[in-house]
Write an enzyme that holds these catalytic residues in place. Structure first.
Site, short mmCIF file in Angstrom:
data_model
loop_
_atom_site.label_atom_id
_atom_site.label_comp_id
_atom_site.label_asym_id
_atom_site.label_seq_id
_atom_site.Cartn_x
_atom_site.Cartn_y
_atom_site.Cartn_z
N HIS A 4 -23.13 -41.87 60.74
CA HIS A 4 -23.10 -42.66 59.50
C HIS A 4 -24.42 -42.72 58.75
O HIS A 4 -24.50 -43.37 57.72
CB HIS A 4 -22.63 -44.09 59.82
CG HIS A 4 -21.32 -44.12 60.51
ND1 HIS A 4 -21.22 -44.17 61.89
CD2 HIS A 4 -20.05 -44.06 60.04
CE1 HIS A 4 -19.93 -44.16 62.22
NE2 HIS A 4 -19.21 -44.09 61.13
N GLY A 20 -26.54 -56.91 53.00
CA GLY A 20 -25.17 -56.44 53.12
C GLY A 20 -24.85 -55.37 52.08
O GLY A 20 -24.21 -54.36 52.37
N ARG A 24 -28.25 -53.85 46.61
CA ARG A 24 -29.37 -54.76 46.86
C ARG A 24 -30.47 -54.03 47.63
O ARG A 24 -31.65 -54.30 47.43
CB ARG A 24 -28.90 -55.97 47.66
CG ARG A 24 -28.05 -56.91 46.85
CD ARG A 24 -28.97 -57.91 46.21
NE ARG A 24 -28.37 -58.45 45.02
CZ ARG A 24 -28.37 -59.73 44.69
NH1 ARG A 24 -28.93 -60.59 45.50
NH2 ARG A 24 -27.86 -60.14 43.58
N ARG A 43 -21.25 -42.27 52.77
CA ARG A 43 -20.23 -43.27 52.41
C ARG A 43 -20.75 -44.31 51.42
O ARG A 43 -20.27 -45.45 51.39
CB ARG A 43 -19.71 -44.02 53.64
CG ARG A 43 -18.86 -43.14 54.54
CD ARG A 43 -18.44 -43.92 55.76
NE ARG A 43 -17.68 -43.06 56.65
CZ ARG A 43 -16.42 -43.28 57.00
NH1 ARG A 43 -15.77 -44.32 56.56
NH2 ARG A 43 -15.80 -42.46 57.81
N ARG A 87 -31.93 -59.20 58.87
CA ARG A 87 -30.86 -59.29 57.89
C ARG A 87 -31.29 -60.20 56.77
O ARG A 87 -31.86 -61.28 57.01
CB ARG A 87 -29.60 -59.84 58.57
CG ARG A 87 -28.56 -60.35 57.61
CD ARG A 87 -27.21 -60.55 58.24
NE ARG A 87 -26.39 -61.48 57.49
CZ ARG A 87 -25.88 -61.28 56.27
NH1 ARG A 87 -26.13 -60.14 55.63
NH2 ARG A 87 -25.15 -62.19 55.66
N ILE A 88 -31.07 -59.78 55.52
CA ILE A 88 -31.31 -60.64 54.37
C ILE A 88 -29.97 -60.75 53.64
O ILE A 88 -29.43 -59.74 53.18
CB ILE A 88 -32.44 -60.10 53.45
CG1 ILE A 88 -32.35 -58.58 53.27
CG2 ILE A 88 -33.81 -60.44 54.04
CD1 ILE A 88 -33.42 -58.03 52.33
N SER A 90 -26.54 -63.72 52.27
CA SER A 90 -26.14 -65.03 51.77
C SER A 90 -25.27 -65.72 52.81
O SER A 90 -24.75 -65.08 53.73
CB SER A 90 -25.40 -64.89 50.45
OG SER A 90 -24.25 -64.10 50.64
N GLU A 162 -8.75 -69.30 57.41
CA GLU A 162 -7.55 -70.15 57.54
C GLU A 162 -7.74 -71.24 58.59
O GLU A 162 -6.77 -71.83 59.04
CB GLU A 162 -6.34 -69.28 57.91
CG GLU A 162 -5.96 -68.25 56.86
CD GLU A 162 -5.41 -68.91 55.57
OE1 GLU A 162 -4.80 -69.98 55.67
OE2 GLU A 162 -5.64 -68.33 54.49
N GLU A 179 -21.82 -67.07 57.71
CA GLU A 179 -21.91 -65.72 57.15
C GLU A 179 -21.11 -64.80 58.06
O GLU A 179 -20.26 -65.28 58.81
CB GLU A 179 -23.37 -65.30 56.94
CG GLU A 179 -24.27 -65.44 58.15
CD GLU A 179 -24.20 -64.27 59.10
OE1 GLU A 179 -23.46 -64.39 60.12
OE2 GLU A 179 -24.90 -63.28 58.90
N MET A 180 -21.34 -63.48 58.01
CA MET A 180 -20.43 -62.59 58.73
C MET A 180 -21.09 -61.48 59.55
O MET A 180 -20.42 -60.53 59.93
CB MET A 180 -19.43 -61.98 57.73
CG MET A 180 -18.59 -63.03 57.01
SD MET A 180 -17.42 -62.34 55.84
CE MET A 180 -16.32 -61.46 56.94
N GLU A 181 -22.39 -61.57 59.79
CA GLU A 181 -23.06 -60.43 60.44
C GLU A 181 -24.06 -60.77 61.55
O GLU A 181 -24.27 -59.97 62.46
CB GLU A 181 -23.83 -59.59 59.38
CG GLU A 181 -22.96 -58.84 58.39
CD GLU A 181 -22.50 -59.71 57.22
OE1 GLU A 181 -23.06 -60.81 57.03
OE2 GLU A 181 -21.57 -59.31 56.50
N SER A 203 -25.54 -69.47 49.18
CA SER A 203 -25.00 -69.03 47.89
C SER A 203 -23.79 -69.85 47.47
O SER A 203 -23.40 -69.84 46.31
CB SER A 203 -24.60 -67.56 47.98
OG SER A 203 -23.57 -67.39 48.93
N ASP A 204 -23.16 -70.53 48.42
CA ASP A 204 -22.02 -71.38 48.11
C ASP A 204 -21.97 -72.47 49.18
O ASP A 204 -22.70 -72.39 50.18
CB ASP A 204 -20.70 -70.59 48.05
CG ASP A 204 -20.47 -69.77 49.30
OD1 ASP A 204 -20.86 -68.59 49.31
OD2 ASP A 204 -19.93 -70.31 50.28
N ARG A 217 -29.44 -65.58 41.43
CA ARG A 217 -29.22 -64.78 42.64
C ARG A 217 -30.35 -63.79 42.89
O ARG A 217 -30.80 -63.62 44.01
CB ARG A 217 -27.89 -64.01 42.54
CG ARG A 217 -26.74 -64.92 42.83
CD ARG A 217 -25.40 -64.26 42.63
NE ARG A 217 -24.38 -65.30 42.71
CZ ARG A 217 -23.67 -65.58 43.80
NH1 ARG A 217 -23.81 -64.86 44.87
NH2 ARG A 217 -22.80 -66.56 43.80
#
Ligand code: HPA
Length: 234
Positions: A4, A20, A24, A43, A87-88, A90, A162, A179-181, A203-204, A217
């Site tokens: 990759h 992410g 950016r 990719r 990692r940078i 949000s 959910e 976050e997700m990572e 960010s939220d 942002r």
């Protein structure tokens, strides 16, 4: 070259910043690095290597979610010799005291993710940040006058969640943001003896439902890049 990452051996620096979003990565490389060169575009996942105050740095996108970050972080560490990965990104705020635009330094990252649970099964492994990076980033953020919090975060497998009941339990137990990572980054860094940290702008907000205005942002993202670079070479 790996599956990759199209970079040649030696084209990836030992210090890697991972936003992410690949665009950016390009913006940060063009704004903060000298002599930034594109080293990956497989990719559409962009990676750049240049120098910051004389230090070699790669800024490489991670994509969204732990399965995507896991692919890039595995190859960056195992095949290209990355030793410090920051990692940078949000996150969504999960405590009243955490305000929009504040920065969260993820001391630990709780998760239910499949990469982790596949290995640890019944064990609740606690992925954690590198202490020296965390301490340095905290100092830099304070010096810059950025609102900063260090503590636990939640790395979720889903953005459209959910399980509001689970979020409530995490808020109750002091989790600062979602976050997700980060959890996968911390787990991989631990496995291969690398250093890792997640620097996250709020960010939220899951409680107040506020969101970072679009015009803020870029400035917030720039603050994170500076915090990450200064912490990496402190
Ligand atoms: N959930 C998950 N990931 C996020 C969020 C969120 O609310 N905000 C920014 N990244």
């Amino acid at each position: 070259m790996t599956v990759h990452i199209g970079a040649q051996p030696g084209q990836i620096a030992e210090t890697v910043l991972m936003p992410g979003d690949p665009y950016r990565a390009r913006w940060a490389a063009e704004t903060f690095l000298e002599g930034a060169e594109l080293v990956n575009e497989v990719r559409g996942m962009l990676g750049f290597t240049g120098t910051w105050r004389g230090h070699r740095v790669t800024i490489h996108g991670s994509g969204m979610g732990m399965p995507s970050l896991s692919i890039y972080a595995n190859e960056l560490i195992r095949d290209f010799g990355a030793k410090t990965l920051i990692r940078i990104g949000s996150c969504g705020g999960m405590q009243e005291k955490v305000k929009i635009r504040d920065v969260i330094l993820a001391m630990t990252a709780s998760t239910m993710s499949t990469p982790s649970s596949g290995i640890f099964r019944e064990l609740n492994y606690a992925p954690c940040a590198d202490y020296d990076l965390l301490r340095a980033a905290h100092d830099v953020a304070r010096t810059k006058g950025v609102g900063v919090h260090a503590g636990g975060i939640y790395s979720s497998d889903v953005f459209y969640d959910e399980r509001p009941d689970l979020n409530e339990q995490m808020t109750r137990h002091g989790i600062l943001g979602v976050e997700m990572e980060a959890a996968e980054l911390y787990t991989l860094a631990a496995r291969y003896g690398a250093r890792a940290l997640a620097v996250l702008t709020v960010s939220d907000h899951l409680i107040t439902h506020e969101a970072l205005p679009a015009e803020d942002r870029e400035r917030s993202f720039g603050d994170m890049v500076e915090i990450a670079l200064e912490a990496a070479f402190a």
